[in-house]
Design a protein around this motif. Structure first.
Motif, PDB file in Angstrom:
ATOM      1  N   ARG A 151      41.317  26.556  49.686  1.00 44.62           N
ATOM      2  CA  ARG A 151      40.306  27.348  50.378  1.00 44.62           C
ATOM      3  C   ARG A 151      38.902  26.917  49.978  1.00 44.62           C
ATOM      4  O   ARG A 151      38.707  26.292  48.943  1.00 44.62           O
ATOM      5  N   ASP A 152      37.943  27.258  50.819  1.00 45.79           N
ATOM      6  CA  ASP A 152      36.538  27.079  50.478  1.00 45.79           C
ATOM      7  C   ASP A 152      36.069  28.297  49.687  1.00 45.79           C
ATOM      8  O   ASP A 152      36.690  29.364  49.715  1.00 45.79           O
ATOM      9  N   TYR A 153      34.934  28.123  49.007  1.00 47.01           N
ATOM     10  CA  TYR A 153      34.335  29.223  48.246  1.00 47.01           C
ATOM     11  C   TYR A 153      32.894  29.407  48.683  1.00 47.01           C
ATOM     12  O   TYR A 153      32.228  28.456  49.114  1.00 47.01           O
ATOM     13  N   GLN A 154      32.431  30.628  48.570  1.00 49.94           N
ATOM     14  CA  GLN A 154      31.082  30.966  49.011  1.00 49.94           C
ATOM     15  C   GLN A 154      30.286  31.608  47.884  1.00 49.94           C
ATOM     16  O   GLN A 154      30.790  32.463  47.150  1.00 49.94           O
ATOM     17  N   VAL A 155      29.037  31.192  47.766  1.00 47.23           N
ATOM     18  CA  VAL A 155      28.068  31.894  46.934  1.00 47.23           C
ATOM     19  C   VAL A 155      27.170  32.682  47.883  1.00 47.23           C
ATOM     20  O   VAL A 155      26.555  32.111  48.774  1.00 47.23           O
ATOM     21  N   TYR A 156      27.148  34.001  47.721  1.00 47.52           N
ATOM     22  CA  TYR A 156      26.367  34.838  48.628  1.00 47.52           C
ATOM     23  C   TYR A 156      25.637  35.930  47.843  1.00 47.52           C
ATOM     24  O   TYR A 156      26.004  36.253  46.699  1.00 47.52           O
ATOM     25  N   ALA A 157      24.595  36.459  48.446  1.00 48.95           N
ATOM     26  CA  ALA A 157      23.784  37.502  47.815  1.00 48.95           C
ATOM     27  C   ALA A 157      24.012  38.824  48.523  1.00 48.95           C
ATOM     28  O   ALA A 157      24.091  38.889  49.752  1.00 48.95           O
ATOM     29  N   GLU A 158      24.124  39.874  47.719  1.00 47.30           N
ATOM     30  CA  GLU A 158      24.313  41.214  48.263  1.00 47.30           C
ATOM     31  C   GLU A 158      23.929  42.221  47.190  1.00 47.30           C
ATOM     32  O   GLU A 158      24.240  42.034  46.017  1.00 47.30           O
ATOM     33  N   HIS A 159      23.232  43.274  47.598  1.00 49.65           N
ATOM     34  CA  HIS A 159      22.812  44.323  46.666  1.00 49.65           C
ATOM     35  C   HIS A 159      22.021  43.761  45.482  1.00 49.65           C
ATOM     36  O   HIS A 159      22.161  44.213  44.350  1.00 49.65           O
ATOM     37  N   ASN A 160      21.228  42.740  45.766  1.00 48.20           N
ATOM     38  CA  ASN A 160      20.392  42.105  44.739  1.00 48.20           C
ATOM     39  C   ASN A 160      21.227  41.411  43.657  1.00 48.20           C
ATOM     40  O   ASN A 160      20.768  41.218  42.525  1.00 48.20           O
ATOM     41  N   LEU A 161      22.468  41.053  44.000  1.00 49.82           N
ATOM     42  CA  LEU A 161      23.362  40.337  43.089  1.00 49.82           C
ATOM     43  C   LEU A 161      23.813  39.042  43.757  1.00 49.82           C
ATOM     44  O   LEU A 161      23.738  38.889  44.976  1.00 49.82           O
ATOM     45  N   LEU A 162      24.317  38.125  42.946  1.00 53.26           N
ATOM     46  CA  LEU A 162      24.869  36.868  43.444  1.00 53.26           C
ATOM     47  C   LEU A 162      26.367  36.873  43.186  1.00 53.26           C
ATOM     48  O   LEU A 162      26.813  37.205  42.072  1.00 53.26           O
TER      49      LEU A 162
END
Length: 360
Positions: free
Chosen positions: A283-294
């Motif tokens: 699978r691929d992996y994602q780095v994403y931002a949400e709620h001021n977190l990474l």
């Protein structure tokens, strides 16, 4: 305000010229209509004020409910951290036992009885559910904007808690079965209970093949439970921070959260956003931002496993996970300063590489 307008109407009515009976009747009629309108306006204003008060009180109630849940989450994080450290210590000991790394001197010189505990001890995590259960009884008060948070908490306290209970029960059952066997067959168990480590007891732990197989089995069960504890701790951290950001953003993060380096001081979160691919991963992996977190998450992970893993700052272009001290992600840049790949390190040794395939 209403009295002011009423006085004006009364004055107009009293100032009518004599002999103007028809006009006076008309004025009386208009006055009566005005009174009715004023009563209606007064009722509407009172209702609006009451609605404002109810809305304000409801917001305060919802805030208090979620902050109570946050308090329980912080307690669970503390307990899970302690248990994880315990698991990691016992895991190392168990591996040394079934890989024949210990000598008699290790048992004789043990400063405590931890070396003897592999296979016959447990430390279950008991989640603090009371505040969440109270919140659930008042779900009708929760605005739509907080339903996602409520869903996250339901995943922790129901789905994940269920798996945790199953895995801990398996570990406890295996441990109890082995303890029954030891008490039924070895008199030195009485010595062990009295912290008297005899030669016979040490010889059993050092050389008995059945014991080593039981330690191996115990370690497998406890590692399963360890995985559930780590997952719950991860999601508890995420949701405790979300509650903070939603309800008390003006305050400092609770101490247990602030010391985990979720606030980036060296790096820019935006630099790392995107999809990453590895030749050795399906699978691929994602780095994403949400709620001021990474976050770091597989792109097709089932929702039941909760949120992505929150990333913490370890150094320049170096991130890691609060749930794992051993794993480090080192982000590589091209000559223009753009992030192009990740080196995944375990205990400082590179074990995997991810290529950045899209920005996000």
């Amino acid at each position: 305000m209403i009295k002011f307008f009423r006085k004006i109407r009364q004055n107009l009515l009293m100032d009518l010229p004599a002999g103007k009976a028809g006009n006076k009747t008309s004025k009386y009629f208009k006055y009566a209509i005005g009174e009715i309108v004023l009563v209606v306006i007064g009722i509407l204003i009172a209702l609006q004020i009451n609605n404002w008060n109810e809305t304000r009180n409801q917001k305060q109630t919802v805030k208090a409910l979620f902050l109570d849940v946050q308090r329980d989450l912080l307690n669970d994080i503390e307990e899970a951290t302690y248990i994880k450290n315990w698991y990691e210590e016992l895991d190392t000991i168990a591996q040394n036992i079934y890989n024949d790394k210990y000598k008699k001197e290790d048992y004789l010189n043990a400063k405590d009885n931890t070396i003897y505990k592999s296979g016959i001890t447990s430390y279950p995590l008991h989640l603090s559910k009371q505040s969440f259960e109270t919140l659930n009884t008042k779900k009708e008060l929760i605005p739509e904007e907080y339903k996602g948070l409520l869903k996250n908490l339901n995943t922790i306290y129901n789905e994940q808690a269920h798996f945790l209970e199953l895995r801990q029960n398996e570990s406890i059952q295996q441990m109890n079965d082995y303890l029954k066997y030891l008490y039924a067959n070895y008199d030195w168990m009485i010595d062990y209970k009295n912290n008297n480590y005899t030669d016979e007891l040490i010889d059993y732990h050092l050389n008995n093949k059945y014991h080593k197989r039981q330690v191996l089995l115990w370690n497998q069960y406890t590692n399963n439970a360890y995985g559930s504890v780590s997952s719950i701790k991860n999601d508890a951290i995420v949701n405790a921070i979300i509650i903070h950001n939603l309800f008390t953003p003006e305050k400092e993060l609770p101490e247990i959260l602030s010391r985990l380096s979720y606030v980036f001081k060296i790096n820019k979160k935006e630099d790392y956003l995107g999809i990453y691919d590895s030749e050795t991963e399906e699978r691929d992996y994602q780095v994403y931002a949400e709620h001021n977190l990474l976050f770091w998450k597989g792109t097709n992970i089932r929702e039941i496993y909760g949120a992505g893993m929150p990333l913490i700052e370890l150094g320049k272009d170096s991130l890691g996970f609060a749930a794992s001290k051993n794993y480090t992600m080192v982000f590589k840049r091209d000559t223009k300063g753009n992030v192009i790949s990740i080196d995944g390190l375990v205990l400082g040794k590179k074990i995997i590489e991810f290529k950045k395939i899209t920005n996000d």
